[in-house]
Design a protein around this motif. Structure first.
Motif, PDB file in Angstrom:
ATOM      1  N   GLN A  25     -70.572   6.612  21.138  1.00 28.24           N
ATOM      2  CA  GLN A  25     -69.238   6.285  20.645  1.00 28.24           C
ATOM      3  C   GLN A  25     -68.380   7.537  20.530  1.00 28.24           C
ATOM      4  O   GLN A  25     -68.845   8.568  20.039  1.00 28.24           O
ATOM      5  N   PRO A  26     -67.130   7.490  20.951  1.00 23.44           N
ATOM      6  CA  PRO A  26     -66.238   8.628  20.712  1.00 23.44           C
ATOM      7  C   PRO A  26     -65.800   8.627  19.244  1.00 23.44           C
ATOM      8  O   PRO A  26     -65.304   7.624  18.739  1.00 23.44           O
ATOM      9  N   HIS A  27     -66.054   9.726  18.559  1.00 21.88           N
ATOM     10  CA  HIS A  27     -65.670   9.831  17.155  1.00 21.88           C
ATOM     11  C   HIS A  27     -64.338  10.565  16.991  1.00 21.88           C
ATOM     12  O   HIS A  27     -63.756  10.567  15.905  1.00 21.88           O
ATOM     13  N   LEU A  28     -63.892  11.187  18.072  1.00 27.50           N
ATOM     14  CA  LEU A  28     -62.643  11.926  18.059  1.00 27.50           C
ATOM     15  C   LEU A  28     -62.010  11.787  19.440  1.00 27.50           C
ATOM     16  O   LEU A  28     -62.707  11.854  20.456  1.00 27.50           O
ATOM     17  N   THR A  29     -60.712  11.574  19.471  1.00 30.05           N
ATOM     18  CA  THR A  29     -59.973  11.482  20.721  1.00 30.05           C
ATOM     19  C   THR A  29     -58.909  12.576  20.724  1.00 30.05           C
ATOM     20  O   THR A  29     -58.166  12.716  19.757  1.00 30.05           O
ATOM     21  N   ILE A  30     -58.887  13.363  21.785  1.00 33.33           N
ATOM     22  CA  ILE A  30     -57.861  14.397  21.943  1.00 33.33           C
ATOM     23  C   ILE A  30     -57.017  13.994  23.148  1.00 33.33           C
ATOM     24  O   ILE A  30     -57.540  13.833  24.247  1.00 33.33           O
ATOM     25  N   GLN A  31     -55.734  13.805  22.920  1.00 26.61           N
ATOM     26  CA  GLN A  31     -54.822  13.384  23.989  1.00 26.61           C
ATOM     27  C   GLN A  31     -53.805  14.484  24.261  1.00 26.61           C
ATOM     28  O   GLN A  31     -53.289  15.099  23.327  1.00 26.61           O
ATOM     29  N   PHE A  32     -53.536  14.709  25.534  1.00 24.60           N
ATOM     30  CA  PHE A  32     -52.529  15.670  25.956  1.00 24.60           C
ATOM     31  C   PHE A  32     -51.421  14.912  26.675  1.00 24.60           C
ATOM     32  O   PHE A  32     -51.691  14.096  27.545  1.00 24.60           O
ATOM     33  N   PHE A  33     -50.187  15.212  26.316  1.00 24.58           N
ATOM     34  CA  PHE A  33     -49.038  14.584  26.946  1.00 24.58           C
ATOM     35  C   PHE A  33     -48.255  15.683  27.665  1.00 24.58           C
ATOM     36  O   PHE A  33     -47.677  16.566  27.044  1.00 24.58           O
ATOM     37  N   THR A  34     -48.249  15.611  28.987  1.00 25.35           N
ATOM     38  CA  THR A  34     -47.744  16.713  29.807  1.00 25.35           C
ATOM     39  C   THR A  34     -46.339  16.490  30.375  1.00 25.35           C
ATOM     40  O   THR A  34     -45.895  17.255  31.216  1.00 25.35           O
ATOM     41  N   GLU A  35     -45.639  15.470  29.896  1.00 25.85           N
ATOM     42  CA  GLU A  35     -44.325  15.156  30.456  1.00 25.85           C
ATOM     43  C   GLU A  35     -43.349  16.327  30.388  1.00 25.85           C
ATOM     44  O   GLU A  35     -42.483  16.475  31.242  1.00 25.85           O
ATOM     45  N   LEU A  36     -43.477  17.161  29.349  1.00 25.08           N
ATOM     46  CA  LEU A  36     -42.524  18.255  29.158  1.00 25.08           C
ATOM     47  C   LEU A  36     -43.021  19.593  29.707  1.00 25.08           C
ATOM     48  O   LEU A  36     -42.357  20.610  29.557  1.00 25.08           O
TER      49      LEU A  36
END
Length: 124
Positions: A25-36
């Motif tokens: 199970q993923p206990h932590l999610t790291i998301q990157f938003f590269t639009e800028l």
């Protein structure tokens, strides 16, 4: 729809992954938003704790460590060796580096001590 410029990673404890593989199970999610990224030179980041396995301080440390290991050449050597030449990856050297890094980081931020232990996870 799905944002084509979205990138992210899921975090599970190593022992859990060793026991459960892709079913961990993923206990932590790291998301990157590269639009800028191209226009402004910035990448937005969002970290989400998915359950009670990790504390906020744990999540903060994991996220910062992840960023350091992918952005600093001295740290990225571990990532590169692990991925490109796994038989040459020195786990004990990596663990010593992680412990030293965690101590320096927590001392500089005046945070509670973070323990990095070398033990096998047992699934109950």
């Amino acid at each position: 729809g799905i944002n084509a410029e979205y990138m992210g990673t899921l975090v599970s404890p190593l022992g859990e992954y060793q026991n459960l593989g892709d079913n961990a199970q993923p206990h932590l999610t790291i998301q990157f938003f590269t639009e800028l990224m191209r226009q402004k030179g910035i990448v937005l980041l969002r970290t989400e704790i998915n359950d009670s396995v990790l504390t906020k301080q744990d999540a903060f440390h994991v996220t910062n460590t992840f960023l350091r290991y992918y952005t600093y050449p001295k740290c990225f050597e571990f990532v590169e060796t692990f991925n490109k030449a796994p038989s040459q990856f020195d786990y004990h050297r990596y663990l010593r580096h992680m412990k030293e890094d965690a101590k320096k980081w927590t001392d500089s931020k005046k945070l509670n001590k973070i323990d990095i232990v070398d033990k096998k996870f047992t699934w109950e």
